[in-house]
Design an enzyme around this catalytic site. Structure first.
Site, PDB file in Angstrom:
ATOM      1  NE  ARG A 166      42.260  46.486  41.920  1.00  0.00           N
ATOM      2  CZ  ARG A 166      42.722  47.075  42.921  1.00  0.00           C
ATOM      3  NH1 ARG A 166      43.492  46.463  43.706  1.00  0.00           N
ATOM      4  NH2 ARG A 166      42.316  48.243  43.365  1.00  0.00           N
ATOM      5  CD  GLU A 189      32.851  39.069  50.974  1.00  0.00           C
ATOM      6  OE1 GLU A 189      33.228  40.200  50.610  1.00  0.00           O
ATOM      7  OE2 GLU A 189      33.096  38.026  50.122  1.00  0.00           O
TER       8      GLU A 189
END
Length: 179
Positions: free
Chosen positions: A67, A104
């Site tokens: 993005r 994560e």
């Protein structure tokens, strides 16, 4: 229209998706805002004006996959400077430099074409979102490894509660913060 008024219009158009991608997460979607031409213009204005005021000597605008690519060419063309992408491993041709980073759920590798940056260039990194800070931290390391001077990480949205800013050892500016 002043900057605060432009920000309010942008905020109204940010998509909010509860329980995406999993239960308990509120996903803030900049894509929803970009379907509105007025928002696109105001977002461009705010990003460009911020860099003009704070980093008038910037040499290169670096966009993070994927993005960040929506913004780096736009900003660079308005400022009359170059732009370059940082992508996931294996997506760029030619000789690349890389850095591994932790997510994560595991690890990944960011790469940049070696020819995209010259030692001593002043860069601003741009992305849509600062959450846990892993991507931006990796980009900073990669750019410094290439000899760049990282002036700032510039993001549209920041999820403050996730503490990503604490991981970063450069200036960070977010247009919109969510607690």
């Amino acid at each position: 229209m002043n900057a605060d008024q432009k920000l309010e219009i942008i905020k109204k158009h940010i998509g909010v998706f509860p329980d995406f991608p999993k239960k308990g997460i509120v996903f803030r979607d900049v894509f929803a805002a970009l379907t509105n031409s007025e928002v696109c213009i105001y977002l461009r204005d705010l990003l460009v004006e911020h860099i003009k005021l704070n980093y008038p000597d910037v040499d290169l605008i670096v966009g993070l996959e994927s993005r960040g690519f929506l913004f780096n060419l736009l900003i660079a063309s308005e400022l009359g400077v170059g732009c370059a992408p940082i992508r996931k491993k294996g997506k760029l041709p030619g000789e690349c430099i890389s850095v591994e980073y932790t997510l994560e759920y595991g690890s990944d590798i960011f790469e940049m074409q070696k020819s995209a940056i010259k030692p001593g260039q002043k860069v601003v990194i741009v992305d849509d979102l600062l959450a846990t800070g892993g991507s931006l931290e990796a980009a900073i390391k990669l750019l410094r490894k290439a000899g760049a001077i990282v002036q700032e990480g510039l993001v549209v949205l920041e999820l403050v509660d996730l503490g990503g800013r604490k991981r970063l050892d450069c200036n960070v500016h977010s247009l919109i913060k969510y607690e």
